[in-house]
Write a protein that holds these residues in place. Structure first.
Motif, PDB file in Angstrom:
ATOM      1  N   SER A 126       0.771   8.971  -5.843  1.00 42.19           N
ATOM      2  CA  SER A 126       0.576  10.349  -5.496  1.00 42.19           C
ATOM      3  C   SER A 126       1.528  11.114  -6.719  1.00 42.19           C
ATOM      4  O   SER A 126       1.256  12.081  -6.959  1.00 42.19           O
ATOM      5  N   ASP A 144      -5.799   1.590  -0.274  1.00 45.82           N
ATOM      6  CA  ASP A 144      -5.982   0.707   0.828  1.00 45.82           C
ATOM      7  C   ASP A 144      -7.637   0.384   1.102  1.00 45.82           C
ATOM      8  O   ASP A 144      -7.964   1.531   1.421  1.00 45.82           O
ATOM      9  N   THR A 193       5.262  12.362  10.105  1.00 46.22           N
ATOM     10  CA  THR A 193       5.983  13.133  10.908  1.00 46.22           C
ATOM     11  C   THR A 193       4.754  13.839  11.900  1.00 46.22           C
ATOM     12  O   THR A 193       3.545  14.018  11.405  1.00 46.22           O
ATOM     13  N   PHE A 194       5.323  14.200  12.808  1.00 38.86           N
ATOM     14  CA  PHE A 194       4.399  14.859  14.158  1.00 38.86           C
ATOM     15  C   PHE A 194       4.625  15.989  14.447  1.00 38.86           C
ATOM     16  O   PHE A 194       3.939  16.507  15.365  1.00 38.86           O
ATOM     17  N   HIS A 195       5.765  16.468  14.181  1.00 30.86           N
ATOM     18  CA  HIS A 195       6.069  17.901  14.429  1.00 30.86           C
ATOM     19  C   HIS A 195       6.083  18.707  13.312  1.00 30.86           C
ATOM     20  O   HIS A 195       6.321  18.420  12.127  1.00 30.86           O
ATOM     21  N   GLU A 196       5.927  20.040  13.540  1.00 31.20           N
ATOM     22  CA  GLU A 196       6.038  21.237  12.427  1.00 31.20           C
ATOM     23  C   GLU A 196       7.503  21.593  12.375  1.00 31.20           C
ATOM     24  O   GLU A 196       8.073  22.286  12.882  1.00 31.20           O
ATOM     25  N   PRO A 227       1.257  14.797   7.884  1.00 30.85           N
ATOM     26  CA  PRO A 227       1.780  14.977   9.050  1.00 30.85           C
ATOM     27  C   PRO A 227       0.973  15.658   9.990  1.00 30.85           C
ATOM     28  O   PRO A 227      -0.178  16.187   9.797  1.00 30.85           O
ATOM     29  N   ILE A 228       1.299  15.569  11.494  1.00 34.32           N
ATOM     30  CA  ILE A 228       0.812  16.221  12.443  1.00 34.32           C
ATOM     31  C   ILE A 228      -0.575  15.705  12.825  1.00 34.32           C
ATOM     32  O   ILE A 228      -1.012  15.163  13.753  1.00 34.32           O
ATOM     33  N   ARG A 233      -1.938   9.556  20.641  1.00 31.31           N
ATOM     34  CA  ARG A 233      -2.259   9.863  19.585  1.00 31.31           C
ATOM     35  C   ARG A 233      -1.692   9.699  18.288  1.00 31.31           C
ATOM     36  O   ARG A 233      -2.011   9.057  17.192  1.00 31.31           O
ATOM     37  N   TYR A 234      -0.070   9.408  18.404  1.00 35.77           N
ATOM     38  CA  TYR A 234       0.627   9.084  17.181  1.00 35.77           C
ATOM     39  C   TYR A 234       1.347   7.746  17.338  1.00 35.77           C
ATOM     40  O   TYR A 234       2.035   7.408  16.451  1.00 35.77           O
ATOM     41  N   SER A 252      -4.147   9.184  -2.831  1.00 41.83           N
ATOM     42  CA  SER A 252      -3.356   8.359  -3.815  1.00 41.83           C
ATOM     43  C   SER A 252      -3.545   6.860  -3.088  1.00 41.83           C
ATOM     44  O   SER A 252      -3.024   5.974  -3.712  1.00 41.83           O
ATOM     45  N   SER A 253      -4.020   6.520  -2.035  1.00 39.69           N
ATOM     46  CA  SER A 253      -4.476   5.625  -1.456  1.00 39.69           C
ATOM     47  C   SER A 253      -5.501   4.781  -1.922  1.00 39.69           C
ATOM     48  O   SER A 253      -6.369   5.127  -2.338  1.00 39.69           O
ATOM     49  N   HIS A 279       0.869  -1.122   0.023  1.00 40.42           N
ATOM     50  CA  HIS A 279      -0.191  -0.045  -0.201  1.00 40.42           C
ATOM     51  C   HIS A 279       0.945   1.244  -0.029  1.00 40.42           C
ATOM     52  O   HIS A 279       0.492   2.237  -0.793  1.00 40.42           O
ATOM     53  N   LYS A 332      -6.563  10.331  -6.526  1.00 37.79           N
ATOM     54  CA  LYS A 332      -5.545  11.172  -7.248  1.00 37.79           C
ATOM     55  C   LYS A 332      -5.313  10.565  -8.480  1.00 37.79           C
ATOM     56  O   LYS A 332      -5.380   9.480  -8.796  1.00 37.79           O
ATOM     57  N   HIS A 350       0.594   3.859  -2.838  1.00 35.85           N
ATOM     58  CA  HIS A 350       0.338   5.130  -2.418  1.00 35.85           C
ATOM     59  C   HIS A 350       1.187   6.187  -2.804  1.00 35.85           C
ATOM     60  O   HIS A 350       1.106   7.252  -3.512  1.00 35.85           O
ATOM     61  N   LYS A 386       1.564   5.610  14.454  1.00 34.32           N
ATOM     62  CA  LYS A 386       1.900   6.055  13.301  1.00 34.32           C
ATOM     63  C   LYS A 386       3.618   6.255  13.612  1.00 34.32           C
ATOM     64  O   LYS A 386       4.271   6.821  12.563  1.00 34.32           O
ATOM     65  N   GLN A 403      -8.186  12.202  11.275  1.00 37.33           N
ATOM     66  CA  GLN A 403      -8.292  12.857  12.542  1.00 37.33           C
ATOM     67  C   GLN A 403      -8.858  14.477  12.433  1.00 37.33           C
ATOM     68  O   GLN A 403      -9.815  14.803  13.311  1.00 37.33           O
TER      69      GLN A 403
END
Lengths: 627, 137
Positions: free
Chosen positions: A421, B97, A581-584, B67-68, A570-571, B94-95, A413, B120, A417, A574, B73
Motif C-alpha cells: 500500500s 491474500d 480499528t473499530f471506533h471513530e 476501520p469500523i 461484528r468485530y 494492496s492485499s 499477507h 493498488k 499488504h 478482527k 461489510q
C-alpha cells in the motif's frame, strides 16, 4: 520246665492206688487226671471235673479220647510217647465247653510209674490258659496290624533302651534308610544318617533335650540314606520313663521326600507365577463371583496406593471406586460371567478415591468352574494414560504448529499488504509529480510523499517489533510480582489517568507471581489500561478493575472497564488484527492489541474477551504458569 | 460526451483518495466525487441518497481494509439496497491474500452490480477504461 505238683506227688503215688491216695488226688488244686496205658481215666481231681465242665458225668474208666471230642494229633502223639517214657512234654489244647465257649488248656504229661519203675499210665495236669492265648493272639494281630500300617503309611518306629544301649528299628525304618534287614544300628550311627548341618544338629539337640528335659520332638529334617539318596523325613520321638526313671526313647520316622518335593515344586511355580504377575507392567486381578478381588498383583496395589495385597483382597469395586465407576465395572463383570465371553482391550476410565483419573485398556476373562459356570474372572488393565497424554500433546503440538503456520501466512499477507500500500502510494505520487506543472501542487505531492515515507518507516518498525516478539519466543521468563508491576504501570500513567478522571481498582492478589518476560508484561498492562481509557464512554469516568484468578495451568489477569464496549459478533475476529480499528477515534492506530496478542502468545498464553456495547469490556489474559 | 454523475471513493488512506480524485479530475469525466474514510460512512450516505431520492454513485472505488466497517461489510449491506441500476464497484486493494480474491468472486456472483478487483496502485489508464465503460453503457 515249670515246677508242678505232679512232680511232688509222683513218688508218693507210685504203686497201687489206695483210697487215701484217691482222696488226695481228688483234692489237688489243679486239674489232674491219672490215666492207664489204655488211656482210661483212673483218678481225677475235682478241679478237672469243674475245669472241663463234666458236671455229674462219670469220667472214671472212660477213655480220654472219648471224654474229649477232639483231641489233637499232637496231644495223642505226646500221650503215646509219654507211655514210652518221655515225660514233661506240654502242649496247648483247645477245648469247647458246653456253652460252646472256646477255651485253651496247657497239658503237662508225665509217665506214671509203679513201685517197680514200670510205666503204668500217664499223669496229666491241665491248666487253663485261655486268657493268655487270647492275649497273645490279640497281640499278634496288633503287631501285624501295626506292621501293615507302618508299611502302608511308611511310618517306621524305633525304640532305644538306655540300659542295654540298644536301638531297635522296625523294618520300615530300615527300608527308609536303605539298610539291610539285619542291620543293627548304634545310637551314634542313627544320628549320623541325618544330613550334616542343620538336620544333624537339630536331631542331636532334640535327643539331648528329650533325655534331660523330657521334651518330645517333631521335626522335618533331611537324611542321607545308606545308598546315598537325600531324603526328607519327619522325625518324632519322646522319652520313656518307668517309675519316674528315664529308661529310653521311643519314636517314629516318616519319609516325606515326595511330599516335600511336590510342595517345593508348587512353591517354586507359585513363586514363579507371583514373580511374573508382580513384574508385569499391567494391573492384574482375579475377582470372585461377587466381584470381590481374590488376587492382585503389585501393579494393581501400586495403582490403588496400598503396600500389600491384603489391604485390597476381599474388597469389591464399590469399596475402591466411586459408585458410578463401580456400577459400570460390576455390569461388565456380570456380563462377562453370564455370557462366558471375554472383553478384550476395552478403553475404560478409572478414577481412584484420591481423584486421579487413569485411562486403561481393560480385558476381562471369565474363569470357568467345574460346574461349567463362571467362578469369577481375571482382569488385565493396561495403563494407557501416558499414551493418551502423549497423543493429546501431539495433537496440541499439531494444533500449535498449524496455528503458527496460519499466523505466519497471515503475517506474510500483512507485511505484503502494508508494504504494497505504501509503495503503491509512492509510485502513484511519483507518477503525478513527473507530469505536474503547478508548483503548489508539486509541493503538496512532495508533502504527501514525505508522509507516505514516514508511514512506511513506522509500519516497518511495527512489523519489526512483531517479528522480534515472535522470534524471541525463548526469551527467559521469570517470576514477576504481578501486583507490584501493575502498580508501577498505573503510577507511570498517573498523569494520563488523572486527565481522563480514570480510577484503577487494583484487586490483584498481592503475593502472586507470574512467569513472564517483564518487558512484555509492562507493554501488555500499558496497552490494555490505555485502551480502556481511550475507548471510554464519554458519559462516565473510566473505571478499570484488575483481578487475578488461578485456572488450571494458567494465572488469569482480568482487566475490566466500563467503556464503549465492542460488538464482538461484528468485530470479534478482527479485534486483535493488525491495523484494525473499530471506533471513530483519531488515536486508534490498530497496532496495540496486535502486538499485545503476539506478546501473550509468545509467552505461551492467550487472551479471551467479553464485552457489551455501552457497558464495557473485560479482557482475560491467561499467563501460562506451567512452563 | 456525457459525464458520469457521481463517483464514490471509499478508502481510509488519504493518499489513495487524493490520487484517484486527481486522476478523475484530470479525465474530467464526472460531475462530482464523494469520498469516505470507511464503509460505515459510505453506506450511511448512500442510504440517505436513496431515502431522499438523490442519485447514488454510478462508480465506486472501494478499499477492503478499513476501520469500523471494511469493504466486505460494506458490500454485504450495499447489495441488499434497492438499486436497480448496475453500479460499477472497483475493489482497489494492496492485499494479495487469496482469501480476498475468493471473497470477491463470491460477492460478484451474488449481485447484479459489476464488481471488479484491482490491486493498488490504480493507474490513470485503468480509471479511464472504467469511466469510458460507464459512459457508454
Amino acid at each position: 520246665m515249670p515246677y508242678t505238683l505232679v512232680g511232688n506227688f509222683n513218688i508218693m503215688l507210685r504203686g497201687t492206688p489206695t483210697t487215701a491216695a484217691n482222696y488226695l488226688i481228688k483234692q489237688l488244686p489243679k486239674a489232674t487226671a491219672f490215666i492207664n496205658s489204655k488211656f482210661e481215666v483212673v483218678h481225677v481231681s475235682d478241679r478237672w471235673i469243674t475245669d472241663f465242665d463234666f458236671g455229674k458225668r462219670n469220667v472214671l474208666g472212660k477213655s480220654i479220647f472219648d471224654l474229649f471230642d477232639s483231641v489233637s494229633d499232637d496231644l495223642k502223639e505226646l500221650l503215646e510217647s509219654c507211655l514210652m517214657g518221655s515225660g514233661g512234654e506240654t502242649g496247648v489244647e483247645r477245648f469247647v465247653d458246653r456253652s460252646k465257649k472256646e477255651r485253651w488248656f496247657e497239658w503237662t504229661n508225665i509217665p506214671w510209674f509203679d513201685d517197680k519203675e514200670n510205666i503204668i499210665g500217664i499223669i496229666i495236669q491241665a491248666e487253663e490258659v485261655t486268657a493268655r492265648i487270647l492275649q497273645s493272639e490279640k497281640l499278634k494281630k496288633l503287631e501285624l496290624l501295626l506292621q501293615n500300617k507302618s508299611e502302608v503309611a511308611g511310618i517306621g518306629s524305633w525304640e532305644y533302651d538306655t540300659f542295654t544301649q540298644q536301638l531297635h528299628w522296625c523294618p520300615t525304618i530300615r527300608k527308609i534308610k536303605g539298610v539291610a534287614d539285619d542291620y543293627i544300628p548304634t545310637a551314634e550311627e542313627a544320628i549320623n544318617f541325618y544330613k550334616e548341618g542343620y538336620s544333624r544338629n537339630t536331631i542331636a539337640m532334640a535327643v539331648e533335650n528329650a533325655k534331660n528335659n523330657g521334651t518330645p520332638w517333631h521335626e522335618k529334617l533331611e537324611m542321607i540314606t545308606a545308598d546315598g539318596r537325600e531324603i526328607w523325613v519327619i522325625a518324632a520321638g519322646k522319652p520313656l520313663y518307668r517309675d519316674g526313671q528315664y529308661i529310653g526313647l521311643l519314636g517314629t520316622l516318616q519319609e516325606i521326600t515326595e511330599h516335600v518335593n511336590s510342595e517345593n515344586k508348587i512353591k517354586e511355580s507359585e513363586t514363579l507365577l507371583r514373580t511374573v504377575i508382580d513384574n508385569l507392567p499391567l494391573n492384574l486381578y482375579i475377582k470372585d463371583r461377587d466381584s470381590r478381588k481374590t488376587l492382585v498383583n503389585r501393579a494393581e496395589c501400586e495403582y490403588l496406593g496400598v503396600s500389600s495385597p491384603e489391604e485390597i483382597l476381599g474388597k469389591d469395586d464399590y469399596d475402591l471406586y466411586d459408585k458410578e465407576i463401580a456400577d459400570i465395572s460390576r455390569q461388565e463383570d456380570l456380563s462377562v460371567m453370564r455370557s462366558l465371553t471375554p472383553i478384550y482391550s476395552r478403553e475404560t476410565l478409572n478414577v481412584t478415591s484420591d481423584g486421579s483419573a487413569t485411562t486403561f485398556l481393560t480385558s476381562k476373562i471369565p474363569l470357568i468352574g467345574k460346574d461349567g459356570r463362571a467362578s469369577g474372572l481375571m482382569g488385565i488393565s493396561l495403563d494407557i494414560s501416558n499414551l493418551k497424554r502423549q497423543e493429546s500433546e501431539l495433537r496440541n503440538l499439531i494444533n500449535v504448529t498449524s496455528l503458527q503456520n496460519k499466523k505466519l501466512v497471515n503475517f506474510a499477507h500483512i507485511v505484503s499488504h502494508n508494504l504494497r500500500s505504501h509503495t503503491a502510494n509512492f509510485s502513484m505520487l511519483l507518477d503525478f509529480l513527473k507530469d505536474e506543472k503547478d508548483e503548489a501542487e508539486k509541493e503538496n505531492i512532495l508533502k504527501m510523499l514525505t508522509a507516505a515515507s514516514n508511514n512506511l518507516l513506522e509500519t516497518l518498525e511495527n512489523l519489526n517489533e512483531v517479528v522480534t516478539i515472535n522470534t524471541n519466543v525463548n526469551l527467559d521468563k521469570k517470576p514477576v510480582r504481578l501486583y507490584e508491576r501493575a502498580h508501577t504501570i498505573v503510577e507511570s500513567l498517573s498523569g494520563f489517568l488523572q486527565n481522563a478522571d480514570a480510577k484503577i481498582d487494583n484487586r490483584i492478589c498481592p503475593d502472586l507471581d507470574v512467569k513472564v518476560v517483564p518487558a512484555y508484561l509492562d507493554s501488555i498492562l500499558m496497552n490494555f489500561i490505555t485502551n480502556a481509557v481511550k475507548y471510554k464512554d464519554p458519559s462516565r469516568p473510566p473505571q478499570i478493575t484488575l483481578t487475578t484468578e488461578k485456572k488450571d495451568n494458567y494465572i488469569v489477569l482480568g482487566i475490566a472497564d466500563n467503556g464503549l464496549g465492542i460488538d464482538l459478533e461484528r468485530y470479534g475476529e478482527k479485534l486483535f488484527g493488525m491495523y484494525k480499528t473499530f471506533h471513530e477515534n483519531d488515536e486508534a492506530r490498530g497496532i496495540g492489541l496486535y502486538i499485545t496478542k503476539n506478546q501473550v502468545e509468545a509467552m505461551g498464553g492467550f487472551i479471551t474477551t467479553s464485552s457489551e456495547v455501552g457497558k464495557g469490556t473485560t479482557f482475560k489474559i491467561h499467563f501460562n504458569d506451567k512452563d | 460526451m456525457t459525464k458520469i454523475n457521481t463517483v464514490s471513493i471509499i478508502d481510509d488512506d488519504p493518499i489513495t483518495i487524493f490520487g484517484i480524485t486527481k486522476m478523475l479530475n484530470a479525465l474530467e469525466c464526472c460531475e462530482s466525487i464523494e469520498t469516505y474514510m470507511n464503509g460505515e460512512q459510505a453506506i450511511q450516505a448512500i442510504r440517505e441518497q436513496l431515502d431522499t431520492q438523490q442519485a447514488v454513485p454510478e462508480v465506486i472505488f472501494l478499499d477492503i481494509n478499513m476501520p469500523i466497517m471494511d469493504g466486505w461489510q460494506f458490500l454485504d449491506q450495499f447489495i441488499e439496497l434497492n438499486i436497480s441500476r448496475t453500479i460499477r464497484i472497483n475493489i482497489v486493494t494492496s492485499s494479495i491474500d487469496p482469501v480476498d480474491r475468493q471473497n470477491w468472486k463470491d460477492y460478484r456472483s451474488r449481485t447484479h452490480h459489476l464488481i471488479e478487483f484491482r490491486n493498488k496502485p490504480i493507474t490513470r489508464d485503468e480509471i479511464a477504461l472504467i469511466t469510458e465503460a460507464v459512459k457508454q453503457s
